[in-house]
Design a protein around this motif. Sequence first.
Motif, PDB file in Angstrom:
ATOM      1  N   ALA A 107      51.351  38.638  36.470  1.00 33.50           N
ATOM      2  CA  ALA A 107      51.166  39.529  37.620  1.00 33.50           C
ATOM      3  C   ALA A 107      50.712  38.756  38.848  1.00 33.50           C
ATOM      4  CB  ALA A 107      50.154  40.621  37.275  1.00 33.50           C
ATOM      5  N   CYS A 108      49.812  37.807  38.651  1.00 31.05           N
ATOM      6  CA  CYS A 108      49.265  37.058  39.788  1.00 31.05           C
ATOM      7  C   CYS A 108      50.233  35.990  40.298  1.00 31.05           C
ATOM      8  CB  CYS A 108      47.927  36.431  39.406  1.00 31.05           C
ATOM      9  SG  CYS A 108      46.627  37.660  39.098  1.00 31.05           S
ATOM     10  N   SER A 109      51.306  35.744  39.545  1.00 33.13           N
ATOM     11  CA  SER A 109      52.358  34.871  40.065  1.00 33.13           C
ATOM     12  C   SER A 109      53.281  35.642  41.004  1.00 33.13           C
ATOM     13  CB  SER A 109      53.160  34.251  38.920  1.00 33.13           C
ATOM     14  OG  SER A 109      53.966  35.232  38.277  1.00 33.13           O
ATOM     15  N   LEU A 110      53.235  36.974  40.905  1.00 38.50           N
ATOM     16  CA  LEU A 110      54.076  37.827  41.738  1.00 38.50           C
ATOM     17  C   LEU A 110      53.314  38.431  42.913  1.00 38.50           C
ATOM     18  CD1 LEU A 110      55.868  39.744  38.838  1.00 38.50           C
ATOM     19  CD2 LEU A 110      56.847  37.911  40.243  1.00 38.50           C
ATOM     20  N   LEU A 111      52.002  38.593  42.744  1.00 40.96           N
ATOM     21  CA  LEU A 111      51.160  39.221  43.761  1.00 40.96           C
ATOM     22  C   LEU A 111      50.027  38.287  44.157  1.00 40.96           C
ATOM     23  CD1 LEU A 111      50.766  42.737  42.086  1.00 40.96           C
ATOM     24  CD2 LEU A 111      52.393  42.107  43.881  1.00 40.96           C
ATOM     25  N   GLN A 112      49.369  38.618  45.257  1.00 41.78           N
ATOM     26  CA  GLN A 112      48.172  37.890  45.658  1.00 41.78           C
ATOM     27  C   GLN A 112      46.958  38.569  45.028  1.00 41.78           C
ATOM     28  OE1 GLN A 112      47.783  37.217  49.894  1.00 41.78           O
ATOM     29  NE2 GLN A 112      49.938  36.694  50.141  1.00 41.78           N
ATOM     30  N   CYS A 113      46.608  38.133  43.833  1.00 38.31           N
ATOM     31  CA  CYS A 113      45.454  38.723  43.155  1.00 38.31           C
ATOM     32  C   CYS A 113      44.168  38.282  43.853  1.00 38.31           C
ATOM     33  CB  CYS A 113      45.422  38.297  41.689  1.00 38.31           C
ATOM     34  SG  CYS A 113      46.803  38.937  40.711  1.00 38.31           S
ATOM     35  N   LYS A 114      43.278  39.224  44.058  1.00 35.30           N
ATOM     36  CA  LYS A 114      42.016  38.933  44.732  1.00 35.30           C
ATOM     37  C   LYS A 114      40.882  38.685  43.755  1.00 35.30           C
ATOM     38  CE  LYS A 114      43.243  41.840  48.701  1.00 35.30           C
ATOM     39  NZ  LYS A 114      42.879  43.047  49.500  1.00 35.30           N
ATOM     40  N   ARG A 115      41.032  39.194  42.530  1.00 30.86           N
ATOM     41  CA  ARG A 115      39.961  39.082  41.537  1.00 30.86           C
ATOM     42  C   ARG A 115      40.522  38.833  40.154  1.00 30.86           C
ATOM     43  NH1 ARG A 115      38.536  43.767  40.554  1.00 30.86           N
ATOM     44  NH2 ARG A 115      39.247  45.163  42.216  1.00 30.86           N
ATOM     45  N   GLN A 116      39.683  38.241  39.289  1.00 24.60           N
ATOM     46  CA  GLN A 116      40.012  38.076  37.880  1.00 24.60           C
ATOM     47  C   GLN A 116      39.101  38.921  37.001  1.00 24.60           C
ATOM     48  OE1 GLN A 116      42.645  36.278  36.494  1.00 24.60           O
ATOM     49  NE2 GLN A 116      43.288  36.203  38.637  1.00 24.60           N
ATOM     50  N   LEU A 117      38.150  39.619  37.618  1.00 24.23           N
ATOM     51  CA  LEU A 117      37.247  40.500  36.887  1.00 24.23           C
ATOM     52  C   LEU A 117      37.456  41.942  37.372  1.00 24.23           C
ATOM     53  CD1 LEU A 117      33.935  38.420  36.917  1.00 24.23           C
ATOM     54  CD2 LEU A 117      35.445  38.819  34.965  1.00 24.23           C
ATOM     55  N   PRO A 118      37.440  42.895  36.453  1.00 25.44           N
ATOM     56  CA  PRO A 118      37.674  44.287  36.852  1.00 25.44           C
ATOM     57  C   PRO A 118      36.426  44.954  37.414  1.00 25.44           C
ATOM     58  CG  PRO A 118      37.348  44.193  34.497  1.00 25.44           C
ATOM     59  CD  PRO A 118      37.326  42.763  34.985  1.00 25.44           C
ATOM     60  N   VAL A 119      36.642  45.962  38.242  1.00 30.45           N
ATOM     61  CA  VAL A 119      35.560  46.824  38.702  1.00 30.45           C
ATOM     62  C   VAL A 119      35.209  47.794  37.576  1.00 30.45           C
ATOM     63  CG1 VAL A 119      34.918  48.644  40.331  1.00 30.45           C
ATOM     64  CG2 VAL A 119      36.208  46.659  41.135  1.00 30.45           C
ATOM     65  N   VAL A 120      33.937  47.825  37.184  1.00 31.70           N
ATOM     66  CA  VAL A 120      33.519  48.712  36.095  1.00 31.70           C
ATOM     67  C   VAL A 120      32.697  49.895  36.609  1.00 31.70           C
ATOM     68  CG1 VAL A 120      33.590  46.903  34.348  1.00 31.70           C
ATOM     69  CG2 VAL A 120      31.483  47.262  35.635  1.00 31.70           C
TER      70      VAL A 120
END
Length: 256
Positions: A107-120
């Motif tokens: 997914a992060c190869s296709l998008l600009q991921c901002k985080r690797q940890l989820p919001v809980v």
Amino acid sequence: DGSLHTVLVLEDDDPAQAIFDSVKQFRLPWSERVKLIDNAKRDGIVFPTEHAKILSRAMVNDGKNLVSQLILFDDGREPVDVLHRFLLENDVTEFPSQSGKSFLQEACSLLQCKRQLPVVWKRDIFAPGKISLGNLEILMGEEPVDAVDAFIQSRGLGGEIRSNILKMVCDDANTTCQRLRPVVFRKQINDGAGGTLGSVEVYENEEVVDAVVRFIRTSRGGITLDEIQLKNHFFQVACSFPRLKCTRNVACSFPR
């Protein structure tokens, strides 16, 4: 790079999918993709589906048992949040599973991921008078008091509001608060070979020297650093920071 790119939407195309597929090589931010969609709508393009499909993967747990199909849509959500919610809804306790790691990597190869940890934990926070202060987000593994303190500091608010917000967070069954004092300074410490020994964390209203000595005496495996040298280093680099206390150079007694 300033070059022009033509986005074509043919008669039988799904417009949302066609637009995403056309520009995915550029990994545009979500806000820019939304502008393209809005422009297409203004030109009279009808969107039967609101969001393009970015990725679809069969997810398995660590026991290699099929869980379900996880689909990531181009709706602006962080992939890690989509994955986390999916695992919760399917009663998968491990995060991320091996298939989850592969999903995030793709997914992060296709998008600009901002985080690797989820919001809980996430809430819209209001000041007296029902004035919205914005969303407070707590990430997986993050101590709530640190997230609340950063939220308050970024808005120039006082300690009373922080206490009220922290009480609300800690009273929630979905959060666990292990301390009530925020870390106001953190610095990673390496050994002579470049290996990481840990981090010195200074709590609010704590003397810097006490934090340094606590780190030395509680770190696993023992610390071979020169204690005086480390103290002096922190007096030089940390004491100029706001919110830090450097009123003495001798630590309080700590149990060994």
